[in-house]
Structures are given as structure tokens and as C-alpha cells.
Write a protein that holds these residues in place. Structure first.
Motif, short mmCIF file in Angstrom:
data_model
loop_
_atom_site.label_atom_id
_atom_site.label_comp_id
_atom_site.label_asym_id
_atom_site.label_seq_id
_atom_site.Cartn_x
_atom_site.Cartn_y
_atom_site.Cartn_z
N ASP A 380 -2.46 3.27 -2.87
CA ASP A 380 -3.16 4.10 -4.02
C ASP A 380 -4.36 3.55 -3.03
OD1 ASP A 380 -4.34 5.29 -5.72
OD2 ASP A 380 -3.29 3.55 -6.96
N THR A 381 -4.67 5.73 -2.92
CA THR A 381 -6.21 5.67 -2.39
C THR A 381 -7.71 5.70 -3.69
OG1 THR A 381 -5.40 7.53 -2.20
CG2 THR A 381 -5.25 6.24 -0.14
N ASP A 382 -7.00 5.62 -4.54
CA ASP A 382 -8.22 6.19 -5.96
C ASP A 382 -8.09 5.01 -6.76
OD1 ASP A 382 -10.27 7.17 -6.82
OD2 ASP A 382 -8.68 8.47 -8.55
N THR A 384 -8.25 1.83 -9.20
CA THR A 384 -9.91 1.56 -10.36
C THR A 384 -9.86 -0.20 -10.83
OG1 THR A 384 -8.28 1.06 -11.85
CG2 THR A 384 -8.99 3.62 -11.58
#
Length: 399
Positions: A380-382, A384
Motif C-alpha cells: 500500500d503506497t498511501d 494513513t
């Protein structure tokens, strides 16, 4: 070359001199007479102080004697190997005399007796207590999950020692023959080391030992592989713990090597050093319950020297859950509801296993879950903040 013409005396600190003798194989045979000079007791130091005062032509009032004795007792409690014994007292007396000279210099009309009289005002009172902090026992125990009976033992120990201290101050008889050496029995991860640290703080706070240091060791730290070396190795470790607490984990392993094993030499050496340093050392032996019971039978003198035997029970599944919540939180992670349910079910399955790891098992589960979470999020590159902080049910697995 001058065997019949000269006598050589070597002097120094005990440990440093022992290291020095070992540094050269020829020294030990050439210096066969070893004389140990023990530290002075407070009463000895007080007698030395009074002799010094008299020898210098001074007198000291009864009130000043009481103050002087209190200051010597306090100095002795907070002293180290480098404090100097008689030298410490000499420095104290010289300072008192300087204070006395400064005081009478400002007095216009003073009697002949007053010129050489020491009064309480001349003695610089140290308001430092015999310890450097006030122990909040309940705060220390509140960080330990469960272990109600163990906590109650520590509370009773603290209360008993406080009462003995008060009795002593009031001139009431005190049982000085009691021994404080302990045995902690239980599976790994049940808080034995944590409670040992609290015990060290308690004993230091009351003034039973001079420092609150806890020296941790095991068989490897006491037993050597060659004849004659184990006694030296054990002695060095005990010396390191002197004036504090020596905590020996898996102590039963000292007696599990057979009749020719050097572990028994470590036991015999430890017992002798405990007897020789009764007022300067507290020893805590720890290990599995059954193994420790068997261990006590290996040496007839062990059981009487360790009368305080404390059982550390395994944590329940609910207690393990509290430990897990605290541990994850301290590492900056949050357990999802699904992860909590899975963890609780897992603890319910494994906590009754023989030699269960308890708190140590929880740490292992945490380490694996953090690794699994990292792997799950790696693509996952984004990400939270919540995703990076949350442990999901899929991250939890048995170890």
C-alpha cells in the motif's frame, strides 16, 4: 634475591587486589598470607570519632554526641567502597573543628572550657535520608498485572521492615537474626524480575541495603569450565551485587549437572558468601516451581537460608489480555475489536499449557503480529496514520 632481608606487604581494595594477584601466576605463591580488613561498623566509626576529638584536646557535649552519632550512621549507610572508613571520620572531625573555630571567633566573651568545646551547632547536619527517593509502593505495584498474593507479600515485607525501623529508633528490641533471602517459583514471564526490582527498592528505601541495584545472573554467570575457577567466578558476581540484591534465574540448573559438575561448587560458594555478608546482600533464587523444590533438596543448608518462598501463578486469559493491551499501547499500536477477540481466544487455548511463557508469550505474539502487519501493508503506497497503528485480526496468530 633478598628473601631473608626484606618483607613486602601489598595493600589495596579487595577486588582490585584479587585481580592483581591473578594477573601473574607467580604472585599467589609468593604472597600466601592474605589478610582481609573489613569495613568498620557505625559503632566502631563513632568510637574512632570520639577518640579523635579527645586526642586533639577537644571536649564534646552529650547533645553533640547524639548528633555526631546520627551523622556517622547516615554516612555509613550511604558510603561506598571508596568512602574511606576511618578517613571519612577524620575528614568529618576536621570539618567540625573548623566550624567550631569559626563559631568561637565571633564570640567576644568565651570561657576557657568553651574554647575547646564542640556543641551541636558545630556539626554540619546532612538532611539527606538513608535513601535518595521516597518509594511509592502502590504506584510501583499498580504497574504489575495480577499477582495479588505476590503483591500482598511485598506489602507485608515493606510494613514489617518499617515497623522494625520504628522499633529500633524507640529503643525496642528488634529481631536482627531474620533472613530476607527469597525464592521466586513459577513459569517464565510471570513478573519475577519485575517484582525483584520492587523488592530491591523496598529494602533500599527502608535502609536494609545501601543501594537498590539488582544484579541479574544465571548458571553461565556463576559456573566456569575448569577446576577452581567456579568459586572465583561466583565470588566476583556476588561482589558485584554487594550492598544490593543478587537475582539468580533458573537457579535449579546449578544442581543439574551430575556429581562432578562445577554447579555444586557455585552453590557451596554462594552459601558461604551469603553467611559472611549477611548484612550486605540479599539473594533471590528464581525458577520453575517443581525444579526449585528439587533444588532445595540438593543442599541441606539451602532451605533454612531461603525461608521466604513466593509462588508466581500463571496469568489468566483476561490478565494476559490486559498485558497485551498495555504492551501494544506502549509500542504505539491499537488492537481492533477483531484482533482483541482473536487474542483472547488464543490466550484461552494456550495459558494452561505446561511451562507456558505468560508475559513472554504475549511479547512474542506482539512481535509476530507487527511483522505480519508490516507485510500486509507493504504494497500500500498511501497509508494513513490509523492503518499504520492498527493491528487487525489477520495479523494475530499463535506462536
Amino acid at each position: 634475591d633478598y628473601r631473608g632481608e626484606i618483607v613486602v606487604i601489598l595493600a589495596g581494595y579487595k577486588k582490585e587486589m584479587a585481580d592483581f594477584i591473578k594477573s601473574n601466576s607467580g604472585l599467589e605463591s609468593r604472597f600466601p598470607l592474605v589478610i582481609d580488613f573489613p569495613d568498620y561498623k557505625p559503632d566502631d566509626l563513632y568510637a574512632i570519632a570520639l577518640n579523635m576529638v579527645s586526642a586533639k584536646g577537644f571536649t564534646i557535649t552529650e547533645e553533640a554526641k547524639d548528633v555526631l552519632r546520627d551523622q556517622i550512621v547516615l554516612a555509613h549507610k550511604t558510603s561506598t567502597a571508596h568512602s574511606g572508613n576511618g578517613r571519612m571520620v577524620r575528614n568529618m572531625i576536621e570539618k567540625i573543628m573548623r566550624n567550631q573555630s569559626a563559631r568561637i571567633a565571633s564570640v567576644e566573651d568565651i570561657s576557657k572550657e568553651g574554647l575547646n568545646e564542640i556543641i551541636p551547632e558545630d556539626i554540619e547536619v546532612s538532611h539527606a535520608s538513608a535513601h535518595t527517593f521516597d518509594l511509592d509502593l502502590e504506584k510501583a505495584l499498580s504497574s504489575v498485572v495480577g499477582l495479588t498474593d505476590v503483591k500482598n507479600y511485598v506489602r507485608s515485607l515493606y510494613a514489617r521492615l518499617r515497623m522494625q525501623s520504628k522499633r529500633k529508633k524507640m529503643g525496642l528490641p528488634v529481631d536482627n537474626a531474620q533472613t530476607l533471602h527469597m525464592i521466586f517459583k513459577g513459569n517464565p514471564g510471570t513478573g519475577k524480575t519485575m517484582i525483584a526490582r520492587t523488592v530491591a527498592d523496598v529494602l533500599y528505601n527502608i535502609g536494609v541495603i545501601k543501594t537498590n541495584k539488582l544484579v541479574e545472573t544465571d548458571r553461565a554467570g556463576l559456573v566456569a569450565g575448569y577446576v577452581g575457577q567456579t568459586a572465583l567466578k561466583t565470588t566476583e558476581k556476588v561482589s558485584e551485587a554487594m550492598n544490593g540484591v543478587l537475582f539468580i534465574d533458573e537457579a535449579y540448573s546449578l544442581a543439574q549437572g551430575g556429581t562432578n559438575d562445577f554447579g555444586r561448587e557455585a552453590i557451596d560458594t554462594l552459601v558461604k558468601l551469603m553467611d559472611d555478608n549477611r548484612e550486605r546482600l540479599v539473594v533471590i533464587l528464581a525458577g520453575y516451581s517443581k525444579n526449585m523444590d528439587d533444588f532445595l533438596q540438593t543442599n541441606p543448608g539451602l532451605k533454612s537460608r531461603f525461608p521466604n518462598i513466593i509462588e508466581f501463578p500463571d496469568y489468566s486469559a483476561d490478565e494476559l489480555m490486559i498485558i497485551a493491551d498495555n504492551l501494544y499501547s506502549s509500542k504505539g499500536y491499537v488492537l481492533s475489536d477483531g484482533a482483541k477477540a482473536k487474542l483472547l481466544a488464543l490466550f484461552g487455548e494456550v495459558f494452561h499449557e505446561e511451562a507456558f511463557g505468560n508475559g513472554r508469550y504475549v511479547r512474542n505474539v506482539l512481535e509476530r503480529s507487527v511483522n505480519k502487519q508490516a507485510l500486509r501493508l507493504s504494497s500500500d503506497t498511501d497509508l494513513t496514520r490509523d492503518e499504520l497503528s492498527t493491528i487487525e485480526a489477520d495479523d494475530i496468530e499463535e506462536v
